[in-house]
Every structure is written in structure tokens, then in C-alpha cells.
Write an enzyme that holds these catalytic residues in place. Sequence first.
Site, PDB file in Angstrom:
ATOM      1  CB  ALA A   1      -0.943   0.006   1.203  1.00 47.32           C
TER       2      ALA A   1
ATOM      3  N   GLY B   1      -1.256   6.402  -2.157  1.00 48.57           N
ATOM      4  CA  GLY B   1      -2.094   7.045  -3.163  1.00 48.57           C
ATOM      5  C   GLY B   1      -3.227   6.156  -3.634  1.00 48.57           C
TER       6      GLY B   1
ATOM      7  CG  ASP C   1       4.459  -1.112   2.854  1.00 54.48           C
ATOM      8  OD1 ASP C   1       4.139  -0.806   1.691  1.00 54.48           O
ATOM      9  OD2 ASP C   1       5.639  -1.227   3.225  1.00 54.48           O
TER      10      ASP C   1
ATOM     11  CB  CYS D   1       5.792   1.546 -12.414  1.00 56.74           C
ATOM     12  SG  CYS D   1       6.928   1.267 -11.032  1.00 56.74           S
TER      13      CYS D   1
END
Length: 470
Positions: A283, A287, A303, A398
Site C-alpha cells: 500500500a 495514493g 506494508d 510500473c
Amino acid sequence: MSADNKNDSPPKRSHRNGAAAKSKKPADAPRGPEKPGLRARQAAAKILGAVIDRKTSLDGMLDSEHGNPAYRELNEADRALVRAILNSGLRHLPRIQAAINSLLQTPLPEGARALDHVLAVAAAQILYLDVPDHSAVDLAVEQAQADPRNRRFANLVNAVLRRLSREKDAILEGMRDVPAMPDWFFERLVARYGAGPAQQIAEAQLTPAAIDLSVKSEPAAWAERLGGIVLPTGSVRLGAFSGSIPSLAGFDDGAWWVQDAAASIPARLFGDLSGKRVVDLCAAPGGKTVQLILAGAEVTALDQSGSRLRRLKGNLKRLGLEAETKEVNMADFQPEMLFDAALLDAPCSSTGTTRRHPDVLWTKGPEDIAKLAALQERLLRHALTVVKPGGIVVFSNCSLDPLEGEEVVERVIGSGAAYERVAISAADWPGLEDAITPLGEMRTTPAMFPLDAPFASGLDGFYAAVIRRK
């Protein structure tokens, strides 16, 4: 000065007998006062060497409290110069290296890594920064003089950089076809996207990323108030502004948070989450957690890092939102009750974020991508066990490499009849239709969004897929 002056043409050197260009100053010559700006260039060269040779992350070395000692001892103006040199230098490094090599009569000795970095730092200033050329040349020569490893090459440094300054327009034009990223990664892009798109991605990552905001509501109104534009993701992209992010209207009120437009996509793929229990498995910094809360979900945020989880809690507090948080490695997480949905924004090579992190392609390699892809597969398989039958998992990262995206999902879905891909509809993403793959997955690249204003162009490279547990 005439073109045949000995200081303007790199002299020939014998690597075997060490008869390289000799400095005009003997090794024991008395030195004058230190030149302003020298320490900044020395710090930049040291940090560049750490990135390239030791694969050290740039962010950590530029930390104002715990970063590289040579950086920490600088004043803020010199720190800003170091950051500018390193960001430009790393973005353009293949072209810088090609430009320097084109001016050498023979290659530098294999062990002359410190000299390579001195030349690269100076070349970045001459070719890409608004620094007087004579200053970049003079301080590079001074660097060489101050370093016993490089002292014998001081005349060489002077000659190469003076010629680079004099011929830079022609040299830059000649470097246009040199891909602005390491060969190993550019070849992977060509294999995945084709030569033309790969070159477009390489060029796009030369432009630093704009600042995107995710807003709680009324993106058009916030865009007008902050002087930005609304993107197809619903994000607000800011134009140029002076001051700091916390000084902008709406920050103290918790009206928005900083989040790249591409990073905002995965959480939006769930749609309305009213009344649903959702777990954000990786997490921090939060965001996406915020997006899930605003979509109506009852969110549990995980996390494994206590410090990152504290940062997430601080962000939630500023935004006036709440979520249950757990400090745990998601691979070990066994919920008492299964969730309706899960978001797994998985650890990855981050090769889609080079617009803001230009060191990534120099600190990662093919072996890192393979290891991370294996980790992602394990995490995705576990994520699918924490949702109830019929539950949804959005998997994202990403990375631009399909080994970390499409191939992970294909292996998981293809391993049995327990899961199925839920196709993302291009009709739901006007303006981003090109990002939807034939299989109904999301794949953004830095070359997307070629808008009129350079600051407004580009996205992080992101991959996302929606998977249903049957």
C-alpha cells in the site's frame, strides 16, 4: 585559437607504457585556493560513479540527511547543481559517452573509470545544461589535477572538452540516432514494442515528468485554480510553478495528493466499490489506498515496512481519511475473512519511471527483471487466495517489460481453470484507447500523451490486468 593547437586535439597515448598526456603542473606543485564549484563537480562525479559502477540508487545518495557525504557537505545551491548534472547526465548518458568517444583518438584505459565520470559530468553541463562552457571545462581540468589517478590526463580532459564545446551543435546532431538508454534495455523494448515505438519511448524519457495530482472531486475546478489541465485519467497535471508542493492551494485542506496519472489507473479499474471489503497488498505511500477509500471501499492497507506505513498513515491523516493498516509481508498475510477485492501493485524494476528516476536503467539489469518477475508471480498467486470466489484482483506495476507484466498474468491464468482475465474496455477510457491491449489489459508508456506543451506530455510506463477468482 587555431584548430591545430595541441590543447584542442586529444594527444595520442600509449596505454602500455603509461605515456599519456602529461599535466603541465608537476605532482608536487603548490595549489592555489580551491575554485568555486569544484566540490559540486567532484560530488557529481563520485555519485555518477556509484550509480554506474556500483548500481547504487540515486535517491538514497541525494538524501539531505543520510545521503552521500560529498553531497551532504554542499550548500543548497550546489546540491541543486549536482542534481541537475546527474539527472541530465543519466538521461543522456549513452549520447554523452558516444560524443566523448568520437573525440578520442584511442579509447581510454579500461581502468580509467574515475576519468570517465569526470568527462561525463563536464559533458552533461556543456551539452545539456545552462552552464558556461568555459566553467565546465576549467573545473573538469581542475578535477583531474586534484586526483592522482587522473592528473596525467589533465591535458586530455582540456582538449576533449574544449573541442566538445566548440563542435557541440554538430556533435548533438550526430548523436540523434543514438538511443538514449542502455543497449540491453533498448533491445528489450525493440523486441516488445518494435523499433519505432522503442525509439519514441527512449526519446520520451528524456523529458522530466510533470507533476500530476489526484483530486478528491471536481478535477476541472482544481485544474483551473492551479493552472493545470485535466488528463483522460481524471488527474490534474500542473504547469510550471514556483514554490513547493505544500504551498499550493488545497494541500493543507487535503483536497488532493501527488500521484502520476498512470499510477492512478489500477485503482480505478475496480469501478464502484461501495460496501466492498478491499485489501491494498503493497500500500505505501498510500495514493492507491486513498483512491480505494474514495471509491467507497472498506480498506485494509498492508506494508512490510514500518517507516513506509507511518508515511501512509500521515498521508491519510492529511487527507482526512481512514483505513485499517497492518505491518506485514503480504506473502505471509492470511486474512480471517476473505476480501471482495484486492489490489496488488507489485514490486518491480520500475523501468517505466525513468522520466523521474533516470538512474533506474543503470542500476538494474536483465537478471533483476527475471528475479522480480518470479517474485511477482508468487505474490499474484497468493493475492488470488485472499479474495472470495468471484472476487477481483487488480495486478499492476510500473515496468515496461512484459516479463514483469503480461507474461506473469499469462502463467497464472494458464495454470488452471481457477482464474480468468476480465477484459478492460477501451470505451471506458476515452483518450487512452491505445493503452488497452488486444487481451483487454492496460499498458501505458512514456511516449503516450504527446500533448502540445512539453510539460504536459508523457506517462509513467504501467501495466495492469484485472483477474477474477472463479
